[in-house]
Scaffold this motif. Structure first.
Motif, short mmCIF file in Angstrom:
data_model
loop_
_atom_site.label_atom_id
_atom_site.label_comp_id
_atom_site.label_asym_id
_atom_site.label_seq_id
_atom_site.Cartn_x
_atom_site.Cartn_y
_atom_site.Cartn_z
N PHE A 1 8.43 -10.47 8.35
CA PHE A 1 8.28 -10.44 9.81
C PHE A 1 7.62 -9.17 10.33
N PHE A 2 8.00 -8.03 9.77
CA PHE A 2 7.51 -6.76 10.28
C PHE A 2 6.25 -6.32 9.52
N PRO A 3 5.11 -6.25 10.19
CA PRO A 3 3.86 -5.87 9.51
C PRO A 3 3.94 -4.51 8.83
N ASN A 4 4.75 -3.60 9.38
CA ASN A 4 4.85 -2.26 8.81
C ASN A 4 6.15 -2.03 8.05
N ALA A 5 6.71 -3.12 7.53
CA ALA A 5 7.89 -2.98 6.66
C ALA A 5 7.52 -2.12 5.46
N LYS B 1 0.84 -1.19 0.00
CA LYS B 1 0.00 0.00 0.00
C LYS B 1 0.88 1.26 0.00
N PRO B 2 0.41 2.33 -0.58
CA PRO B 2 1.19 3.58 -0.57
C PRO B 2 1.48 4.03 0.86
N LEU B 3 2.70 4.44 1.10
CA LEU B 3 3.07 4.90 2.44
C LEU B 3 2.15 6.01 2.92
N ALA B 4 1.71 6.85 2.00
CA ALA B 4 0.85 7.98 2.37
C ALA B 4 -0.46 7.53 3.01
N SER B 5 -0.85 6.27 2.78
CA SER B 5 -2.10 5.78 3.35
C SER B 5 -1.92 5.09 4.70
N MET B 6 -0.69 5.06 5.21
CA MET B 6 -0.47 4.48 6.54
C MET B 6 -1.24 5.30 7.57
N PRO B 7 -2.07 4.67 8.41
CA PRO B 7 -2.81 5.41 9.43
C PRO B 7 -1.87 6.21 10.33
N ARG B 8 -2.29 7.41 10.69
CA ARG B 8 -1.43 8.28 11.49
C ARG B 8 -1.08 7.64 12.82
N ASP B 9 -2.04 6.96 13.44
CA ASP B 9 -1.77 6.31 14.73
C ASP B 9 -0.72 5.22 14.58
N THR B 10 -0.76 4.50 13.45
CA THR B 10 0.25 3.47 13.21
C THR B 10 1.62 4.10 13.06
N ALA B 11 1.71 5.15 12.26
CA ALA B 11 2.99 5.83 12.05
C ALA B 11 3.51 6.42 13.36
N ALA B 12 2.60 6.97 14.16
CA ALA B 12 3.01 7.60 15.42
C ALA B 12 3.49 6.58 16.44
N SER B 13 3.11 5.32 16.28
CA SER B 13 3.51 4.29 17.25
C SER B 13 4.92 3.75 17.00
N THR C 1 7.03 3.47 -0.76
CA THR C 1 7.19 4.91 -0.98
C THR C 1 6.94 5.25 -2.44
N THR C 2 6.79 6.53 -2.73
CA THR C 2 6.64 6.96 -4.12
C THR C 2 8.01 7.15 -4.78
N ALA C 3 9.03 7.47 -3.97
CA ALA C 3 10.37 7.73 -4.50
C ALA C 3 11.26 6.50 -4.37
N ARG C 4 12.28 6.45 -5.18
CA ARG C 4 13.23 5.34 -5.20
C ARG C 4 14.42 5.63 -4.28
N GLY C 5 15.10 4.54 -3.87
CA GLY C 5 16.37 4.65 -3.17
C GLY C 5 16.36 5.60 -1.99
N GLY C 6 17.44 6.39 -1.88
CA GLY C 6 17.61 7.26 -0.74
C GLY C 6 16.50 8.28 -0.58
N GLU C 7 15.95 8.75 -1.69
CA GLU C 7 14.84 9.71 -1.60
C GLU C 7 13.60 9.03 -1.03
#
Length: 273
Positions: free
Chosen positions: A220-224, A2-14, A245-251
């Motif tokens: 292993f990691f659900p939020n990989a 899934k696009p990173l932008a759609s990660m729930p804020r609570d999930t990202a904040a945890s 992510t939308t960008a490749r590599g380091g970006e």
């Protein structure tokens, strides 16, 4: 994925720990961009634990653990971890196999390398092999003209015919003798250095990667999270990351770091209000 932008804020904040592959995850076209290094620094400054989980050699990992803004490095696809104690000015080096086993395996790798170079024209022993402690790295596109997929698969098959474990990264096929991988040594590193129970905390840890040798971590990691170039290996990875992510590599890694830090800052402000 899934696009990173759609990660729930609570999930990202945890999330409290970020782990990342190096080649084509932190790097772009063989270079470490300022944006990716800055992202590592920003994560540390924001209070995240940070680690590099890579296929790169011991010699490189010693420098990375000592000089980069990380809590430690798991190297050679799980052969060891290095963690530098700045206060004590001491490097902690923990290996999966002892010195005798590693020395004996190097003799076996010489025979495998000779066979691969004979059977797969254009392949080469990696330029970083001299700095390795526990595996054999065969270059298929870093310092040689890129080989076809069938030739890369043949390199992997030769390792396996010789009884070795083999994993494909974005630049090398790495082979070794032993039952470890990135995840097994990361588990030990997390316990001994980060004081983390990986099983209990896996929902709050993000691993970022890009290629087939990252599959144990992705699974292993659900939020990989994969940087966008993970799609180059679509259908060739045993387990895919949950986010991309939308960008490749380091970006792409910088994009991930920015999202996690922003979510943490919002959460912190809410808690202090």
């Amino acid at each position: 994925m899934k696009p990173l932008a759609s990660m729930p804020r609570d999930t990202a904040a945890s999330i409290h720990t970020v782990m990342a592959d190096i080649d084509d995850t932190l790097t772009s076209d063989g270079r470490l961009p300022a944006s990716a290094y800055s992202a590592l620094e920003s994560l540390r400054e924001a209070g995240f634990r940070v680690a590099a989980i890579t296929g790169r050699p011991a010699g490189w990992c010693d420098m990375i653990a000592r000089f980069w803004p990380v809590d430690g490095v798991v190297g050679e696809n799980g052969a060891f971890y290095y963690a530098y104690d700045n206060a004590a000015r001491k490097m902690r080096r923990v290996f999966s196999a002892n010195d005798v086993v590693r020395r004996n395996n190097k003799l076996r790798y010489e025979q495998i390398a000779a066979r691969i170079l004979s059977e797969v024209p254009g392949a080469a022993v990696s330029a970083d092999q001299a700095f390795r402690e526990a595996d054999l790295a065969i270059d298929f596109c870093e310092d040689v003209p890129a080989l076809e997929r069938a030739e890369v698969d043949r390199i992997k098959a030769i390792f396996e015919e010789e009884g070795a474990v083999a994993k494909v990264s974005s630049i090398h096929v790495n082979g070794w003798y032993g039952s470890y991988d990135k995840l097994t040594m990361t588990r030990r590193f997390a316990t001994e250095v980060l004081d983390l129970d990986l099983d209990g905390e896996k929902d709050r840890i993000v691993f970022c990667g890009d290629s087939p040798n990252d599959a144990p971590m992705f699974g292993f990691f659900p939020n990989a999270c994969g940087v966008a170039n993970v799609l180059d290996f679509k259908g060739r990875i045993d387990a895919e990351p949950g986010w991309i992510t939308t960008a490749r590599g380091g970006e792409g890694f910088a994009e991930l770091a920015k999202a996690l830090i922003a979510a943490k800052n919002i959460s912190d402000r809410r808690m202090s209000a």
